[in-house]
Design a protein around this motif. Structure first.
Motif, mmCIF file in Angstrom:
data_model
loop_
_atom_site.group_PDB
_atom_site.id
_atom_site.type_symbol
_atom_site.label_atom_id
_atom_site.label_comp_id
_atom_site.label_asym_id
_atom_site.label_seq_id
_atom_site.Cartn_x
_atom_site.Cartn_y
_atom_site.Cartn_z
ATOM 1 N N LYS A 276 0.868 -1.173 0.000
ATOM 2 C CA LYS A 276 0.000 0.000 0.000
ATOM 3 C C LYS A 276 0.902 1.219 0.000
ATOM 4 N N TYR B 226 -6.536 -0.901 -0.409
ATOM 5 C CA TYR B 226 -5.607 -1.475 -1.379
ATOM 6 C C TYR B 226 -5.559 -3.001 -1.320
ATOM 7 N N SER C 115 -2.721 -5.632 -5.199
ATOM 8 C CA SER C 115 -2.307 -4.420 -4.476
ATOM 9 C C SER C 115 -1.221 -3.674 -5.236
ATOM 10 N N CYS D 247 -2.735 -1.618 -7.908
ATOM 11 C CA CYS D 247 -3.292 -0.368 -7.375
ATOM 12 C C CYS D 247 -2.209 0.699 -7.235
ATOM 13 N N VAL D 248 -1.054 0.303 -6.732
ATOM 14 C CA VAL D 248 0.050 1.244 -6.545
ATOM 15 C C VAL D 248 0.555 1.746 -7.891
ATOM 16 N N GLU E 102 -1.664 4.344 -9.222
ATOM 17 C CA GLU E 102 -1.434 5.641 -8.560
ATOM 18 C C GLU E 102 -0.253 6.372 -9.204
ATOM 19 N N SER F 277 -12.224 2.119 -1.703
ATOM 20 C CA SER F 277 -11.373 0.966 -1.970
ATOM 21 C C SER F 277 -11.374 0.635 -3.460
#
Length: 606
Positions: free
Chosen positions: A274, A315, A383, A386-387, A390, A424
């Motif tokens: 995360k 995450y 996860s 997701c990072v 970003e 989320s």
């Protein structure tokens, strides 16, 4: 000054000794020793130079250098150190017994008997020993109620100049309450992490025990995290040229993927990916936080299993926060997890039970794989996706709060005081897909070559964010594709962290997975392929690189089985092809989201 052997030898010279003695005492240096009845022809200076350098330094330190002659007459030398406190009076440092001088000698002797910490070493220091290190800054990172004596600071070692280490202090001993480890558990954990070394992972350097505390030194102390980075861009990034900044971020993505490959190919999972566990230094070096029991997030989680970590929830992979309510559909693959409790009043009972005894915030829970149906490595991939998303949003100046607001726009969870926004990733995959579509549109308007990598990277991220764990790519495949994208799309000819991880490391103790996934590549960087889904099928683009060994049989079989007709394979891709492929991927994924989620799974209240 740290008195290591080299420093002592360079300091205690004839000139240094004479500087601390009176003229008549200096003359005595060359006289024969006063003991031995003429059986030795050595002098006092020779004894000091060869056998009593440390003792002379201690006597200088306590203000009694002239006592060196009486000490030598009683045949004391450096081999006798350390001298117990109740034996120091035998040195006869003063005409009459002086407990203050004796205590000073006893404590000061340890400054000249240093045992420096070495890389990979575990040491046990006695209560009065001096640990040779300098504290750079000291801070208590956890609330007093949770820390239970757990502290984190930064230190430097005299034998490793210029290197700063993160030191963690863990209270030891049974029966002291949550957060404590026994000596055996501490040594077990230390032995388990010694071989886990990576330049983009906070790694073990050395450890020691003293005063009923265990201390662990880790490499790569962080100056800020991705969580803070997404809110406020640090000056070390702002000061870079735009092109250099974009290439840096793209290389970060490859470094993170490469590090996850390193972890997964050792049969482990990180389990706690995360933004707050992605760390940066002021020289723009990126790394993952460690996932050991010594991590500051783990110890309080072990003592407070009911605390809710919203960031971990946001995450986390879907299977970590959903429970089954009926039999699985035979027409769709899914990861089914047995539910221990369905009480509506216990809003975290399912997640806590899945996290065994380590608590909701603990990355250790994922490493222990509490059920055979929960694949912690697949959860890492979600996860990590997701990072990466970003970071790609950062390239287009859309990171942070705007992205979180977009994710939560169509989903609110009931709670006291009104609706609570659920931002989320796993609960808002439809919004995540629409966000990726917007990033594609924004990137298509940019002319710089680095932005050409965004669309194919989003293809990869789309697969990483698949709802079904079995449909997510392995870390090795993600690494392969990201490397190809950086080379061919972004024009980065030498991406950071180009490695091939092979073999298994089963020496990590309790952190082994129950069922390690099979490696997808076996040899050095020989064949790199990127798969892009299209409406007409699956296409493989290969890039050959020199290295030891040939193409792995698995990669060759995949390439041959997915080969298109020759004329189709030679036709260059266009932006419209990729955009169409990307939209097809999103539509396919969302159809599976709706089918998988509605009849079979319900979400636990957060």
């Amino acid at each position: 000054m740290w008195w290591d052997p080299d420093t002592i030898d360079k300091t205690v010279t004839r000139q240094f000794v004479c500087h601390h003695l009176l003229p008549e005492e200096i003359e005595r240096l060359d006289r024969p020793l006063g003991f031995g009845d003429g059986l030795t022809d050595g002098t006092y200076w020779e004894w000091i130079n060869e056998k009593a350098r440390r003792i002379f330094l201690i006597l200088v330190d306590i203000g009694a250098p002239d006592q060196i002659f009486g000490v030598i007459d009683d045949s004391w030398d450096d081999e006798d150190l350390p001298i117990a406190l109740d034996q120091v009076e035998r040195l006869a440092l003063t005409p009459s017994k002086d407990e203050k001088s004796e205590r000073r000698f006893f404590y000061r002797q340890f400054y000249y008997l240093l045992r420096p910490l070495q890389k990979g070493e575990h040491a046990i220091y006695q209560e009065d020993e001096v640990v040779p290190l300098d504290v750079v800054d000291k801070k208590q990172t956890l609330p007093t109620g949770q820390s239970q004596g757990y502290h984190v600071d930064r230190v430097m070692l005299p034998n490793h100049p210029g290197m700063v280490f993160c030191r963690r202090r863990i209270p030891l001993g049974p029966g002291f309450g949550p957060g404590y480890l026994s000596h055996e558990d501490f040594l077990y954990e230390v032995n388990g992490i010694k071989n886990l070394q990576n330049q983009h992972l906070v790694s073990y350097f050395a450890s020691y025990i003293q005063h009923e505390y265990g201390y662990v030194l880790f490499t790569l102390p962080a100056d800020f995290t991705l969580k803070s980075f997404l809110t406020t861009t640090p000056s070390s990034i702002k000061n870079l040229e735009k092109k250099e900044r974009r290439r840096l971020v793209l290389n970060w993505i490859h470094c993170l993927v490469d590090t996850v490959c390193y972890i997964h190919n050792r049969g482990l999972s990180h389990g706690n990916i995360k933004p707050s566990t992605i760390l940066f230094s002021n020289d723009n070096h990126i790394c993952f936080a460690d996932f050991t029991r010594f991590n500051p997030e783990v110890m309080p989680a072990m003592s407070d299993k009911t605390s809710f970590d919203k960031e971990s929830y946001d995450y986390a992979a879907p299977e970590q926060w959903f429970k089954p309510t009926g039999p699985p559909s035979p027409t769709h693959r899914r990861s089914t997890i047995a539910s221990p409790s369905t009480s509506p009043d216990n809003n975290q009972s399912f997640f806590i039970s899945r996290m065994t005894d380590y608590g909701v915030n603990s990355p250790m829970a994922m490493m222990h794989a509490p059920t055979p149906h929960l694949n912690p490595q697949a959860a890492d991939i979600f996860s990590l996706g997701c990072v990466i998303l970003e970071l790609l949003s950062f390239l287009l100046k859309k990171q942070g709060r705007p992205f979180a607001t977009h994710r939560a726009a169509k989903h609110k969870s009931p709670g006291r005081g009104g609706a609570v926004l659920d931002s989320s990733f796993h609960k808002n995959l439809g919004q995540v897909d629409s966000w990726m579509s917007q990033l594609v549109k924004d990137a298509s308007k940019k002319d710089d070559q680095e932005f050409r990598a965004i669309l194919p990277m989003l293809h990869v991220v789309g697969h990483m964010l698949s709802l079904h764990p079995s449909e997510r790519p392995a870390a090795n495949d993600v690494q392969t594709k990201m490397y190809q994208i950086l080379r061919d799309a972004a024009g980065i000819l030498e991406p950071h962290c180009v490695h091939q991880y092979g073999g298994w490391d089963f020496g990590i103790g309790s952190m082994k997975l129950n069922s390690p996934t099979q490696l997808s590549r076996n040899n050095s960087h020989d064949t790199m392929s990127i798969m892009t889904k299209r409406s007409s099928g699956t296409r493989s683009i290969e890039h050959k690189r020199t290295g030891s060994g040939g193409s792995s049989p698995g990669s060759l079989r995949r390439s041959e089985s997915n080969r298109e007709p020759e004329r189709e394979r030679e036709r260059p891709r266009t932006n419209s092809d990729l955009s169409s492929s990307f939209q097809t991927l999103l539509n396919l994924r969302m159809s599976k989201v709706r089918h998988w989620q509605a009849p079979v799974y319900t979400e636990m209240r957060a």
